[in-house]
Every structure is written in C-alpha cells, then in structure tokens.
Enzyme design. Sequence first.
Site, PDB file in Angstrom:
ATOM      1  N   PHE A 102     -15.563   3.896   7.478  1.00  0.00           N
ATOM      2  CA  PHE A 102     -14.198   4.269   7.075  1.00  0.00           C
ATOM      3  C   PHE A 102     -13.964   4.160   5.570  1.00  0.00           C
ATOM      4  CE2 PHE A 102     -14.165  -0.205   8.446  1.00  0.00           C
ATOM      5  CZ  PHE A 102     -13.639  -0.843   7.314  1.00  0.00           C
TER       6      PHE A 102
ATOM      7  N   HIS B  80      -1.824  -5.349   1.358  1.00  0.00           N
ATOM      8  CA  HIS B  80      -3.104  -6.023   1.087  1.00  0.00           C
ATOM      9  C   HIS B  80      -2.820  -7.425   0.544  1.00  0.00           C
ATOM     10  CE1 HIS B  80      -6.953  -7.147  -0.606  1.00  0.00           C
ATOM     11  NE2 HIS B  80      -6.287  -7.500  -1.690  1.00  0.00           N
TER      12      HIS B  80
ATOM     13  N   LYS C 182       0.841  -1.204   0.000  1.00  0.00           N
ATOM     14  CA  LYS C 182       0.000   0.000   0.000  1.00  0.00           C
ATOM     15  C   LYS C 182       0.881   1.262   0.000  1.00  0.00           C
ATOM     16  CE  LYS C 182      -3.835  -2.314   2.397  1.00  0.00           C
ATOM     17  NZ  LYS C 182      -4.776  -2.256   3.547  1.00  0.00           N
TER      18      LYS C 182
ATOM     19  N   ARG D 155      -1.884 -14.465   3.982  1.00  0.00           N
ATOM     20  CA  ARG D 155      -2.651 -13.798   5.047  1.00  0.00           C
ATOM     21  C   ARG D 155      -1.945 -13.989   6.399  1.00  0.00           C
ATOM     22  NH1 ARG D 155      -6.861 -10.242   3.808  1.00  0.00           N
ATOM     23  NH2 ARG D 155      -7.948 -10.929   5.680  1.00  0.00           N
TER      24      ARG D 155
ATOM     25  N   GLU E  71      -9.490  -9.916  -7.977  1.00  0.00           N
ATOM     26  CA  GLU E  71      -8.539  -8.818  -7.820  1.00  0.00           C
ATOM     27  C   GLU E  71      -7.452  -8.859  -8.893  1.00  0.00           C
ATOM     28  OE1 GLU E  71      -7.485  -9.294  -3.675  1.00  0.00           O
ATOM     29  OE2 GLU E  71      -9.477  -8.619  -3.026  1.00  0.00           O
TER      30      GLU E  71
ATOM     31  N   TYR F  36     -12.451  -2.375  -3.052  1.00  0.00           N
ATOM     32  CA  TYR F  36     -12.937  -2.414  -1.669  1.00  0.00           C
ATOM     33  C   TYR F  36     -14.466  -2.355  -1.595  1.00  0.00           C
ATOM     34  CZ  TYR F  36      -8.308  -2.114   0.534  1.00  0.00           C
ATOM     35  OH  TYR F  36      -7.037  -2.381   0.996  1.00  0.00           O
TER      36      TYR F  36
ATOM     37  N   ASN G 291      -1.892  -0.017   7.032  1.00  0.00           N
ATOM     38  CA  ASN G 291      -1.340  -1.290   7.490  1.00  0.00           C
ATOM     39  C   ASN G 291      -0.480  -1.996   6.435  1.00  0.00           C
ATOM     40  OD1 ASN G 291      -3.405  -2.097   5.860  1.00  0.00           O
ATOM     41  ND2 ASN G 291      -4.615  -3.097   7.445  1.00  0.00           N
TER      42      ASN G 291
ATOM     43  N   ARG H 177       2.612  -6.946   9.191  1.00  0.00           N
ATOM     44  CA  ARG H 177       1.957  -5.854   9.919  1.00  0.00           C
ATOM     45  C   ARG H 177       2.457  -5.776  11.363  1.00  0.00           C
ATOM     46  NH1 ARG H 177      -3.960  -7.258   7.349  1.00  0.00           N
ATOM     47  NH2 ARG H 177      -3.895  -5.834   5.562  1.00  0.00           N
TER      48      ARG H 177
ATOM     49  N   THR I 299      -5.577  -7.647  10.482  1.00  0.00           N
ATOM     50  CA  THR I 299      -5.897  -6.345   9.884  1.00  0.00           C
ATOM     51  C   THR I 299      -5.446  -5.197  10.775  1.00  0.00           C
ATOM     52  OG1 THR I 299      -7.851  -7.355   8.881  1.00  0.00           O
ATOM     53  CG2 THR I 299      -7.805  -4.943   8.988  1.00  0.00           C
TER      54      THR I 299
HETATM   55  P1  GTP Z   1      -6.958  -5.717   3.062  1.00  0.00           P
HETATM   56  O1  GTP Z   1      -5.928  -6.731   2.706  1.00  0.00           O
HETATM   57  O2  GTP Z   1      -6.514  -4.296   2.864  1.00  0.00           O
HETATM   58  O3  GTP Z   1      -8.297  -6.027   2.406  1.00  0.00           O
HETATM   59  O4  GTP Z   1      -7.141  -5.875   4.640  1.00  0.00           O
HETATM   60  P2  GTP Z   1      -7.890  -7.020   5.429  1.00  0.00           P
HETATM   61  O5  GTP Z   1      -8.472  -8.032   4.507  1.00  0.00           O
HETATM   62  O6  GTP Z   1      -6.969  -7.485   6.506  1.00  0.00           O
HETATM   63  O7  GTP Z   1      -9.059  -6.196   6.121  1.00  0.00           O
HETATM   64  P3  GTP Z   1     -10.497  -5.814   5.550  1.00  0.00           P
HETATM   65  O8  GTP Z   1     -10.688  -6.307   4.158  1.00  0.00           O
HETATM   66  O9  GTP Z   1     -11.491  -6.191   6.577  1.00  0.00           O
HETATM   67  O10 GTP Z   1     -10.406  -4.214   5.542  1.00  0.00           O
HETATM   68  C1  GTP Z   1      -9.827  -3.543   4.430  1.00  0.00           C
HETATM   69  C2  GTP Z   1      -8.990  -2.397   4.943  1.00  0.00           C
HETATM   70  O11 GTP Z   1      -9.844  -1.447   5.541  1.00  0.00           O
HETATM   71  C3  GTP Z   1      -7.996  -2.771   6.038  1.00  0.00           C
HETATM   72  O12 GTP Z   1      -6.774  -3.227   5.545  1.00  0.00           O
HETATM   73  C4  GTP Z   1      -7.827  -1.456   6.773  1.00  0.00           C
HETATM   74  O13 GTP Z   1      -6.786  -0.686   6.216  1.00  0.00           O
HETATM   75  C5  GTP Z   1      -9.147  -0.763   6.554  1.00  0.00           C
HETATM   76  N1  GTP Z   1      -9.914  -0.813   7.788  1.00  0.00           N
HETATM   77  C6  GTP Z   1     -10.526  -1.891   8.351  1.00  0.00           C
HETATM   78  N2  GTP Z   1     -11.124  -1.552   9.503  1.00  0.00           N
HETATM   79  C7  GTP Z   1     -10.889  -0.225   9.675  1.00  0.00           C
HETATM   80  C8  GTP Z   1     -11.254   0.737  10.657  1.00  0.00           C
HETATM   81  O14 GTP Z   1     -11.927   0.432  11.636  1.00  0.00           O
HETATM   82  N3  GTP Z   1     -10.811   2.023  10.452  1.00  0.00           N
HETATM   83  C9  GTP Z   1     -10.077   2.388   9.348  1.00  0.00           C
HETATM   84  N4  GTP Z   1      -9.670   3.647   9.211  1.00  0.00           N
HETATM   85  N5  GTP Z   1      -9.716   1.509   8.411  1.00  0.00           N
HETATM   86  C10 GTP Z   1     -10.114   0.236   8.561  1.00  0.00           C
HETATM   87 MG    MG Z   2      -9.663  -7.534   2.834  1.00  0.00          MG
END
Ligand code: GTP
Ligand code: MG
Length: 131
Positions: free
Chosen positions: A57, A115, A9, A85, A126, A49, A112, A102, A91
Amino acid sequence: MEKTFIMVKPDGVKRQLIGEIVSRFEKRGFLLTDAKMMTISRETAENHYGEHSDKPFFGELVDFITSGPVFAMIWEGENVVENARTMMGTTNPKDAAPGSIRGDYAVNVGQNIIHGSDSTESAEREIALFF
Ligand code: GTP
Ligand code: MG
C-alpha cells in the site's frame, strides 16, 4: 518535556476536524508548541513513511498524504507520545475504540484522519523532518 509529532491528514482537514482534534489534545492537558498548514512533497512523504516502503500500500499511502493540505503540529507533555497514540485509536478504524479519534471519525484504514509518532525516537525524527 516529552514531545510528539501529530498531523491531521488530508481527509481530516477536508472534513474540518482540525479544531476538534486540537481541542481534544488541549483538554487532555497537552501543550501545542508549534503548528502549520502545509502540503507535503512526495520526497518528504516517502521519507516520513520510509519504514513502509516495501508494503503493497506504499504508493497509495504516499498519494493520499500528498493529496491535499495537512495540519502538522508539535505537542508537548508527560508521556505525550503514548497518550496521543491511545487518543488516536488503532490504525484500522474498524477496530478503534469509540471515544478515540479514529474510532469516532474514521472508517477506512487508508484514510484514518490523524498521524502520531509511535516512539520518542520517531517523534524526534519526524519533528526534524517537518519543522
Ligand atoms: P500513522 O500514524 O499514519 O503512521 O499510522 P499508524 O502508526 O497507526 O500505522 P502504520 O505506521 O503501521 O501505517 C501507516 C499508515 O499506513 C496508516 O495510518 C494507514 O493509513 C496506512 N496503512 C496501514 N495499513 C494499511 C493497509 O493495509 N492498507 C492501506 N491502504 N493503508 C494502510
Ligand atoms: Mg506509524
């Protein structure tokens, strides 16, 4: 062979972590089959997303992921989706295990570093979206 979509990212690119992340996946035994540096359009970000479009958010997430270049990659290998993962960590970096990407490099859930697709179906979707 199973494939996954991994993306460093904008925060990871700015912090010069591309090499470190590529190196971890290579050392684990996965094969990098395609990669490119790109800046994501808002349209692509909203599509990528889409599952989060009703979350509070979402706007912040799209702003962040389009804020600078990302490094998009396709990695191949046995169980690469699930393994990636695990290597990424949870996350929210506050809960991420030391030794995970992370857990070692991120502090903030909104920024973070990395992705990774959460299933083989997401990986297919994707990869088609980005490559
Ligand atoms: P990705 O690989 O980026 O998809 O992350 P993930 O699969 O571990 O998490 P998820 O798909 O649930 O959420 C996508 C992204 O949204 C996360 O990587 C975070 O950066 C962001 N995100 C999730 N929860 C929060 C939150 O509570 N606040 C904010 N600001 N961002 C969030
Ligand atoms: Mg995700």
